[in-house]
Enzyme design. Structure first.
Site, PDB file in Angstrom:
ATOM      1  N   TYR A  98      -6.117   5.102   5.973  1.00 20.47           N
ATOM      2  CA  TYR A  98      -5.836   4.065   6.972  1.00 20.47           C
ATOM      3  C   TYR A  98      -6.556   4.360   8.094  1.00 20.47           C
ATOM      4  O   TYR A  98      -7.418   3.564   8.880  1.00 20.47           O
ATOM      5  CB  TYR A  98      -4.434   4.198   7.246  1.00 20.47           C
ATOM      6  N   GLU A 140       4.418   3.092   0.417  1.00 21.00           N
ATOM      7  CA  GLU A 140       4.193   3.933  -0.380  1.00 21.00           C
ATOM      8  C   GLU A 140       4.600   5.271  -0.471  1.00 21.00           C
ATOM      9  O   GLU A 140       4.633   5.852  -1.607  1.00 21.00           O
ATOM     10  CB  GLU A 140       2.371   3.989   0.057  1.00 21.00           C
TER      11      GLU A 140
END
Length: 390
Positions: A98, A140
């Protein structure tokens, strides 16, 4: 969730960003892969990069997420975030990815917008990005924690390769090592990763298409002409006895354990999750009301016809309706595109959709017009994640 400081900036700039992000994202991916070419080896689809669908998916997700924050203060689009998170987990996208995406995406935004990308604009869109990223990371983590193992890819050996309608093949596989196997649920999918002739690894998701309660078998069905590089490789190069890599099972289309009626509406190879759900219902001798709606271009294309018809016949309260685009040759088929006109939707039914995106948009809109609540409509999108209407 969006700060009061950022809200007016996002409101003012969303039209511009929404209009420009289709130009921004190709620049982003160019920067990303120049800095990290290894991401194309098994994580990002090379085919989807070449045809532009990945760029359109990212553009749509960011703009839609920002729109949701403005229209629904204090909430997140949880259903769509869940769907994206399952896709990410099925490809093993790590938390460390990310910040990398953020670095190159916002460099591309600044480059594209130039002087219009003021510190205030950059800060507001940074907030949007990290709100979305943090929500995905949280989901996740939970998905990874549910698995029976902590590996991304496990070896599975092909035990059978069976023709399934015109242009489709069903693969049956068994574990090829001692990796603990996660039990799947009906409607879920696995990623399949192969090494192509040029040495690059590529992965694609396939719905499990048969009973999923076994820990010693995985079954999925692929269509040759569905695009990408993995399906042609599986059809032409992978044979019985060969080993391929599979992810753990993911996907948030899961059959609930209530008595609510079920409507399964599919088109083409999108029948695979429905086939798995039907097998599970038949295996448990379910008495639930089940309405199966399926569409094909022609009868011979239906990849799992025999399996699905047998399951419907085994269920005491199941009904099947079939549409064929070409003049119907099956006695029980209607000619033309699937339509909910004249279809009596069971009261309180859960609707599951899978098929080409235009098909799902059409049937979803018809179902809502027929009074089915949007919250009772579930769908699966394969390839890059694409946003449907909320």
């Amino acid at each position: 969730m969006l700060s009061e400081q950022s809200r007016p900036v996002i409101e003012a700039t969303l039209p511009v960003i929404g209009e420009r992000i289709g130009e921004i994202t190709p620049k982003f991916y160019g920067r990303l892969f120049a800095a990290h070419p290894e991401l194309l080896d098994g994580m990002f689809s090379r085919a989807n990069q070449q045809n532009g669908t990945q760029q359109r998916a990212l553009a749509g997700s960011i703009a839609a997420f920002a729109s949701h924050l403005l229209a629904n203060p204090g909430t997140l689009p949880e259903a769509v975030l869940s769907r994206i998170a399952h896709k990410h987990a099925a490809l093993g996208i790590p938390e460390s990815g990310y910040p990398i995406v953020y670095e190159h995406l916002f460099a591309a935004i600044a480059d594209d917008l130039g002087a219009a990308c003021t510190p205030e604009v950059a800060a507001a869109w940074t907030e949007v990005y990290w709100l979305m990223a943090d929500a995905l990371i949280k989901i996740e983590r939970g998905l990874y924690a549910r698995q029976a193992n902590d590996v991304m890819w496990a070896d599975w050996r092909v035990t059978a390769k069976e023709a399934a309608g015109a242009g489709s093949i069903t693969f049956r596989l068994e574990p090829a090592d001692e990796t603990p196997v996660t039990r799947a649920t009906p409607g879920q999918y696995v990623s399949v990763r192969v090494q192509l002739a040029d040495g690059l690894h590529q992965a694609r998701q396939y719905s499990l298409s048969d009973r999923v309660d076994s820990l010693t078998e995985r079954v999925f069905t692929t269509k040759l002409d569905e695009g990408g590089e993995v399906s042609p490789f599986l059809h032409g190069r992978v044979n019985v006895g060969d080993v391929v890599e599979l992810s753990n099972p993911y996907g948030d289309i899961e059959l609930d354990d209530t008595d609510a009626p079920i409507v399964l509406a599919t088109a083409g190879i999108g029948c695979t999750p429905s086939a798995s759900i039907l097998q599970s219902l038949a295996g448990s001798a379910s008495e639930r009301r089940v309405l199966v709606l399926h569409a094909e271009q022609r009868a011979e294309n239906w990849a799992l016809e025999a399996q699905m018809r047998e399951a419907v016949a085994a269920l005491p309260n199941a009904e099947l309706r079939l549409w064929l685009e070409e003049p119907a040759t099956a006695a029980d088929a209607e000619t033309g595109f699937m339509s909910l006109d004249g279809v009596e939707m069971p009261a309180g039914a859960k609707l599951y959709l899978c098929g080409p995106l235009p098909f799902m948009r059409s049937i979803r809109s018809q179902a809502i017009a027929a009074g089915v609540p949007a919250t009772d409509i579930h769908y699966e999108v394969f390839g890059p994640d694409v946003w449907l209407a909320a």
